[in-house]
Scaffold this motif. Structure first.
Motif, PDB file in Angstrom:
ATOM      1  N   HIS A   1       0.877  -1.183   0.000  1.00  0.00           N
ATOM      2  CA  HIS A   1       0.000   0.000   0.000  1.00  0.00           C
ATOM      3  C   HIS A   1       0.912   1.231   0.000  1.00  0.00           C
ATOM      4  O   HIS A   1       1.389   1.668   1.043  1.00  0.00           O
ATOM      5  CB  HIS A   1      -0.914  -0.023   1.236  1.00  0.00           C
TER       6      HIS A   1
ATOM      7  N   HIS B   1      -3.910   6.263  -5.605  1.00  0.00           N
ATOM      8  CA  HIS B   1      -5.343   6.553  -5.536  1.00  0.00           C
ATOM      9  C   HIS B   1      -5.884   6.549  -6.964  1.00  0.00           C
ATOM     10  O   HIS B   1      -5.496   7.375  -7.793  1.00  0.00           O
ATOM     11  CB  HIS B   1      -5.588   7.917  -4.892  1.00  0.00           C
TER      12      HIS B   1
ATOM     13  N   GLU C   1      -5.330   1.796  -5.292  1.00  0.00           N
ATOM     14  CA  GLU C   1      -6.246   1.935  -4.157  1.00  0.00           C
ATOM     15  C   GLU C   1      -7.501   2.585  -4.717  1.00  0.00           C
ATOM     16  O   GLU C   1      -7.481   3.737  -5.155  1.00  0.00           O
ATOM     17  CB  GLU C   1      -5.647   2.787  -3.032  1.00  0.00           C
TER      18      GLU C   1
ATOM     19  N   SER D   1     -11.028   0.857  -0.663  1.00  0.00           N
ATOM     20  CA  SER D   1     -11.131   1.677   0.546  1.00  0.00           C
ATOM     21  C   SER D   1     -12.350   2.578   0.501  1.00  0.00           C
ATOM     22  O   SER D   1     -12.701   3.108  -0.552  1.00  0.00           O
ATOM     23  CB  SER D   1      -9.889   2.583   0.673  1.00  0.00           C
TER      24      SER D   1
ATOM     25  N   HIS E   1     -13.273   6.052   1.603  1.00  0.00           N
ATOM     26  CA  HIS E   1     -12.802   7.339   2.112  1.00  0.00           C
ATOM     27  C   HIS E   1     -13.952   8.341   2.233  1.00  0.00           C
ATOM     28  O   HIS E   1     -13.824   9.347   2.901  1.00  0.00           O
ATOM     29  CB  HIS E   1     -11.769   7.981   1.173  1.00  0.00           C
TER      30      HIS E   1
ATOM     31  N   HIS F   1      -7.649   0.036   5.219  1.00  0.00           N
ATOM     32  CA  HIS F   1      -7.943   0.709   6.510  1.00  0.00           C
ATOM     33  C   HIS F   1      -9.419   0.620   6.901  1.00  0.00           C
ATOM     34  O   HIS F   1     -10.171   1.596   6.850  1.00  0.00           O
ATOM     35  CB  HIS F   1      -7.469   2.156   6.498  1.00  0.00           C
TER      36      HIS F   1
ATOM     37  N   ASP G   1       0.774   2.193   3.988  1.00  0.00           N
ATOM     38  CA  ASP G   1       0.114   3.348   3.361  1.00  0.00           C
ATOM     39  C   ASP G   1       1.156   4.465   3.161  1.00  0.00           C
ATOM     40  O   ASP G   1       0.904   5.636   3.445  1.00  0.00           O
ATOM     41  CB  ASP G   1      -1.038   3.838   4.239  1.00  0.00           C
TER      42      ASP G   1
HETATM   43 ZN   LIG Z   1      -6.745   5.197   1.797  1.00  0.00          ZN
END
Ligand SMILES: [Zn+2]
Ligand SMILES: [Zn+2]
Length: 289
Positions: free
Chosen positions: A12, A44, A93, A123, A125, A181, A257
């Motif tokens: 990550h 991302h 991600e 993820s 977010h 996460h 991360d």
């Molecule tokens: Zn993230």
């Protein structure tokens, strides 16, 4: 049985293709120097398909759609260059926002004849409230408070429940390798500022999600990013959540991360200790070659 962790990896990671500060080659060289067996890039992902009338957020921290091809090419070039010394994976991600964005948008990139996507970290977010704009739970307290006020009439419990609803929907949809996460919703909740993580309704959601993750056979990351960037005082997931996952034999992978080369294996000893404390005996890589 002793605890085994034979193949530390860093899957990550963020680079200059999104909001990271280092380029692909610098990150590979640092991963090799640190003795990692594998490094995976998980920029991302850009927002691609427009599935509903709700437009995806405009941000500075996602990759631009026009850079995705160059990104995959550059990571695969590095994979060839480092072969035999370090395994390099091309990942993303991907944000999950029900009916707006999710892993399904990138399914076609997995089967490209060359420079294909190896894996996805999925993820949550953003919350997508019934009213108002999607808002991030990965930002400042002010952003969180504004979002809860405008989107959920100020009801924190409704907003937090919406977060767990999104996690459950994501787990049900699938199409990814690693769940990112998983309890990010706690990021703004230092010192239990907005809700009690011991309250009955909250614990019930954790147990329910752990059950669904286990049933779906999904790998969960133990993410040290909050610690590395001093945004949280604990890992994602919390020790309690990790125990729930262990009780259900959910596989885990340690990730950092990382947004810079220094953090590639940042706080890994704390993650190993937390896993040991939760009763984990072994950590296997979620995929290989
Ligand atoms: Zn993230
Ligand atoms: Zn990340």
């Amino acid at each position: 049985m002793t605890f085994t962790y034979n193949a530390p990896s860093s899957l990550h990671t963020h680079s200059v293709y999104c909001d990271g500060s280092d380029d692909i080659e610098t990150l590979c060289a640092a991963a090799f120097q640190k003795g990692l067996g594998a490094v995976g890039f998980s920029s991302h992902a850009p927002f691609l398909a427009k599935r509903t009338k709700t437009p995806p957020p405009q941000t500075q921290w996602h990759m631009r759609p026009q850079d995705l091809g160059a990104y995959l090419t550059e990571v695969h070039d590095a994979r060839r260059r480092w072969a035999g010394k370090l395994t390099v994976y091309a990942g993303l991600e991907v944000d999950y926002m029900r009916d707006i964005a999710g892993p399904a948008d990138f399914a076609g990139y997995r089967t490209l004849p060359e420079n294909a996507l190896h894996y996805i970290i999925a993820s949550v977010h953003y919350l997508v409230p019934p009213r108002g704009e999607p808002f991030t739970v990965d930002g400042s307290d002010e952003e969180f408070e504004n979002g809860v006020r405008e989107g959920y009439d100020g009801c924190v419990e409704d907003a937090v429940n919406a977060y767990w609803d999104a996690e459950e929907a994501l787990v049900e949809e699938g199409g990814f390798e690693i769940l990112g996460h998983v309890d990010l919703i706690k990021k703004n909740n230092a010192n239990e500022k907005y809700f009690s993580s011991r309250s009955e309704w909250f614990v019930k959601r954790l147990v329910q999600l752990a059950d669904r993750i286990a049933a779906a056979g999904i790998t969960v990351e133990v993410n040290t990013g909050g610690l590395n960037r001093k945004k949280t005082t604990e890992l994602y997931p919390s020790p309690f959540f990790l125990t729930l996952l262990r009780q259900r034999n959910v596989p885990v992978v340690i990730t950092s991360d990382a947004h810079c080369a220094d953090h590639l294996d940042g706080c890994y000893p704390q993650a190993v200790e937390a896993l040991r404390a939760a009763g984990y005996l072994e950590i296997r890589p979620p995929f290989s070659e």
